[in-house]
Design a protein around this motif. Structure first.
Motif, mmCIF file in Angstrom:
data_model
loop_
_atom_site.group_PDB
_atom_site.id
_atom_site.type_symbol
_atom_site.label_atom_id
_atom_site.label_comp_id
_atom_site.label_asym_id
_atom_site.label_seq_id
_atom_site.Cartn_x
_atom_site.Cartn_y
_atom_site.Cartn_z
ATOM 1 N N LEU A 21 34.625 39.833 43.491
ATOM 2 C CA LEU A 21 35.433 39.081 44.457
ATOM 3 C C LEU A 21 36.850 39.641 44.534
ATOM 4 C CD1 LEU A 21 34.524 35.286 44.183
ATOM 5 C CD2 LEU A 21 33.773 36.971 45.857
ATOM 6 N N VAL A 22 37.386 40.036 43.400
ATOM 7 C CA VAL A 22 38.721 40.652 43.387
ATOM 8 C C VAL A 22 38.729 41.901 44.256
ATOM 9 C CG1 VAL A 22 40.378 41.899 41.951
ATOM 10 C CG2 VAL A 22 39.464 39.718 41.171
ATOM 11 N N SER A 23 37.628 42.665 44.208
ATOM 12 C CA SER A 23 37.550 43.907 44.990
ATOM 13 C C SER A 23 37.602 43.650 46.488
ATOM 14 C CB SER A 23 36.269 44.677 44.635
ATOM 15 O OG SER A 23 35.116 44.040 45.170
ATOM 16 N N LEU A 24 37.221 42.429 46.909
ATOM 17 C CA LEU A 24 37.281 42.077 48.328
ATOM 18 C C LEU A 24 38.683 41.672 48.758
ATOM 19 C CD1 LEU A 24 34.013 39.950 48.709
ATOM 20 C CD2 LEU A 24 34.345 42.371 49.248
ATOM 21 N N GLY A 25 39.544 41.413 47.792
ATOM 22 C CA GLY A 25 40.911 41.038 48.118
ATOM 23 C C GLY A 25 41.108 39.571 48.444
ATOM 24 N N TRP A 26 40.055 38.772 48.239
ATOM 25 C CA TRP A 26 40.175 37.347 48.548
ATOM 26 C C TRP A 26 40.937 36.605 47.460
ATOM 27 C CZ3 TRP A 26 34.332 36.066 49.804
ATOM 28 C CH2 TRP A 26 33.971 36.732 50.986
ATOM 29 N N PRO A 27 41.818 35.685 47.839
ATOM 30 C CA PRO A 27 42.404 34.798 46.839
ATOM 31 C C PRO A 27 41.366 33.743 46.451
ATOM 32 C CG PRO A 27 43.227 34.231 49.012
ATOM 33 C CD PRO A 27 42.365 35.449 49.192
ATOM 34 N N PHE A 28 41.179 33.510 45.170
ATOM 35 C CA PHE A 28 40.182 32.522 44.744
ATOM 36 C C PHE A 28 40.511 32.015 43.351
ATOM 37 C CE2 PHE A 28 38.665 36.541 43.108
ATOM 38 C CZ PHE A 28 38.099 36.245 41.878
ATOM 39 N N ASP A 29 39.957 30.847 43.031
ATOM 40 C CA ASP A 29 40.078 30.271 41.698
ATOM 41 C C ASP A 29 38.717 30.335 41.012
ATOM 42 O OD1 ASP A 29 42.767 29.555 42.111
ATOM 43 O OD2 ASP A 29 42.176 27.665 43.054
ATOM 44 N N PHE A 171 25.072 45.591 44.232
ATOM 45 C CA PHE A 171 25.925 44.487 43.789
ATOM 46 C C PHE A 171 25.087 43.314 43.282
ATOM 47 C CE2 PHE A 171 28.279 46.746 47.147
ATOM 48 C CZ PHE A 171 29.326 47.222 46.369
ATOM 49 N N ASN A 172 23.872 43.205 43.784
ATOM 50 C CA ASN A 172 22.947 42.183 43.315
ATOM 51 C C ASN A 172 22.659 42.363 41.830
ATOM 52 O OD1 ASN A 172 20.932 40.069 43.572
ATOM 53 N ND2 ASN A 172 19.400 41.680 43.472
ATOM 54 N N VAL A 174 24.609 43.819 39.685
ATOM 55 C CA VAL A 174 25.844 43.501 38.960
ATOM 56 C C VAL A 174 25.962 41.987 38.773
ATOM 57 C CG1 VAL A 174 28.362 43.691 38.965
ATOM 58 C CG2 VAL A 174 26.979 45.566 39.872
ATOM 59 N N GLY A 175 25.462 41.219 39.757
ATOM 60 C CA GLY A 175 25.468 39.770 39.591
ATOM 61 C C GLY A 175 25.882 38.951 40.788
ATOM 62 N N LEU A 176 26.332 39.622 41.876
ATOM 63 C CA LEU A 176 26.731 38.868 43.062
ATOM 64 C C LEU A 176 26.449 39.709 44.310
ATOM 65 C CD1 LEU A 176 28.082 36.238 44.058
ATOM 66 C CD2 LEU A 176 30.256 37.461 44.042
ATOM 67 N N PRO A 177 25.369 39.406 45.041
ATOM 68 C CA PRO A 177 25.017 40.192 46.233
ATOM 69 C C PRO A 177 26.024 39.943 47.360
ATOM 70 C CG PRO A 177 23.557 38.293 46.018
ATOM 71 C CD PRO A 177 24.410 38.315 44.782
ATOM 72 N N LEU A 178 26.907 40.890 47.569
ATOM 73 C CA LEU A 178 28.020 40.680 48.495
ATOM 74 C C LEU A 178 27.573 40.566 49.946
ATOM 75 C CD1 LEU A 178 30.757 43.007 46.954
ATOM 76 C CD2 LEU A 178 30.384 40.560 46.614
ATOM 77 N N TYR A 179 26.566 41.332 50.342
ATOM 78 C CA TYR A 179 26.071 41.221 51.723
ATOM 79 C C TYR A 179 25.518 39.823 51.976
ATOM 80 C CZ TYR A 179 22.942 41.582 55.716
ATOM 81 O OH TYR A 179 22.286 41.331 56.903
ATOM 82 N N ALA A 180 24.705 39.333 51.048
ATOM 83 C CA ALA A 180 24.129 37.994 51.199
ATOM 84 C C ALA A 180 25.229 36.938 51.233
ATOM 85 C CB ALA A 180 23.152 37.707 50.061
ATOM 86 N N LEU A 181 26.245 37.099 50.384
ATOM 87 C CA LEU A 181 27.360 36.153 50.365
ATOM 88 C C LEU A 181 28.115 36.170 51.685
ATOM 89 C CD1 LEU A 181 29.256 34.171 48.918
ATOM 90 C CD2 LEU A 181 30.496 36.167 48.010
ATOM 91 N N GLN A 195 36.553 37.002 57.463
ATOM 92 C CA GLN A 195 36.469 37.284 56.026
ATOM 93 C C GLN A 195 37.439 38.381 55.631
ATOM 94 O OE1 GLN A 195 32.264 37.783 54.819
ATOM 95 N NE2 GLN A 195 31.716 36.513 56.576
ATOM 96 N N TRP A 196 37.577 39.394 56.458
ATOM 97 C CA TRP A 196 38.541 40.449 56.150
ATOM 98 C C TRP A 196 39.977 39.912 56.202
ATOM 99 C CZ3 TRP A 196 35.127 44.052 59.430
ATOM 100 C CH2 TRP A 196 34.322 44.824 58.595
ATOM 101 N N ARG A 197 40.209 38.961 57.071
ATOM 102 C CA ARG A 197 41.551 38.385 57.204
ATOM 103 C C ARG A 197 41.893 37.444 56.045
ATOM 104 N NH1 ARG A 197 39.817 37.698 62.981
ATOM 105 N NH2 ARG A 197 40.695 39.472 64.104
ATOM 106 N N MET A 198 40.887 37.085 55.259
ATOM 107 C CA MET A 198 41.129 36.208 54.107
ATOM 108 C C MET A 198 41.857 36.926 52.975
ATOM 109 S SD MET A 198 37.474 34.209 53.915
ATOM 110 C CE MET A 198 37.627 33.962 52.139
ATOM 111 N N ARG A 199 41.921 38.247 53.042
ATOM 112 C CA ARG A 199 42.480 38.995 51.922
ATOM 113 C C ARG A 199 43.922 38.584 51.644
ATOM 114 N NH1 ARG A 199 42.339 42.135 56.403
ATOM 115 N NH2 ARG A 199 44.243 43.201 57.033
ATOM 116 N N GLU A 200 44.305 38.740 50.391
ATOM 117 C CA GLU A 200 45.669 38.409 49.983
ATOM 118 C C GLU A 200 46.642 39.390 50.618
ATOM 119 O OE1 GLU A 200 45.795 36.476 45.731
ATOM 120 O OE2 GLU A 200 44.763 38.396 45.649
ATOM 121 N N LYS A 201 47.731 38.861 51.091
ATOM 122 C CA LYS A 201 48.746 39.705 51.741
ATOM 123 C C LYS A 201 49.571 40.426 50.711
ATOM 124 C CE LYS A 201 47.372 38.056 55.688
ATOM 125 N NZ LYS A 201 46.562 38.870 56.590
#
Length: 201
Positions: A21-29, A171-172, A174-181, A195-201
């Protein structure tokens, strides 16, 4: 669309899922769910992976109904046998012997919970191990890299050298299938552009 309305929560303590998830640049908890990961009688791997992913997402979502909560669970199977995380080095070696020189399947259930809406899917990847001698298998076990992983190996680490080939989503494994997500987010109303716009600025 206002991309600040909902935050993203990963309902898993897995460092690998967090890194993806970090690699996607999304902010998350990260809020770890307390779901019991057990196999129900006569439950097939697809049903199990989906059930656990949904249960993890739902268990956290009840406290955060305004967030996108991601749940996931990964299962390794070979010859009809489900391989979870090994209890110790001895069990780790037994698992690797089972997988040695053979093709096994990795199933990851992924779920996205948003309020009273639940979206889920199961991804399957076939992984073929190279034929290794006992010394090589023991050396990998000694690294302890696979002790906290289903199937007792990490394809994104030294365990990559165990693998001859894969058919399906990397990625599946590794533990999280990113395409499916990503597809689940689309079903929830968040386009790929969003989704691309969700990335951290």
């Amino acid at each position: 669309m206002d991309h600040t309305i909902k935050k993203v929560i990963l309902a898993s303590g897995s460092p690998r899922r967090k890194e993806l998830l970090v690699s996607l640049g999304w902010p998350f908890d990260v809020i770890v769910s307390d779901v019991d990961e057990h196999l129900l009688p006569k439950e097939d791997p697809v049903a199990m992976a989906r059930r656990l992913a949904e249960s993890k997402a739902l268990s956290v979502s009840v406290d955060f109904p305004e967030a996108y909560v991601i749940g996931s669970d990964t299962i390794v199977t070979i010859d009809g046998q489900v391989l979870g995380k090994p209890a110790d080095r001895e069990e780790s070696l037994k698992m690797l012997r089972l997988l040695n020189g053979k093709t096994h399947r990795v199933y990851s259930g992924v779920a996205l919970c948003s309020g009273d809406r639940m979206f889920s899917d199961v991804e399957c990847t076939e992984v073929t191990f190279r034929q290794l001698d006992e010394d090589a298998l023991s050396a990998y076990v000694e690294s302890e890299e696979g002790l906290d992983k289903a199937g007792s190996y990490a394809i994104q680490g030294q365990g990559a050298l165990l693998v001859q080939s894969i058919h399906g989503c990397y990625f599946n494994v590794v533990g999280l299938p990113l395409y499916a997500l990503s597809c689940l987010f689309e079903k929830a109303g968040l386009s790929l552009a969003d989704q691309w716009r969700m990335r951290e600025k």
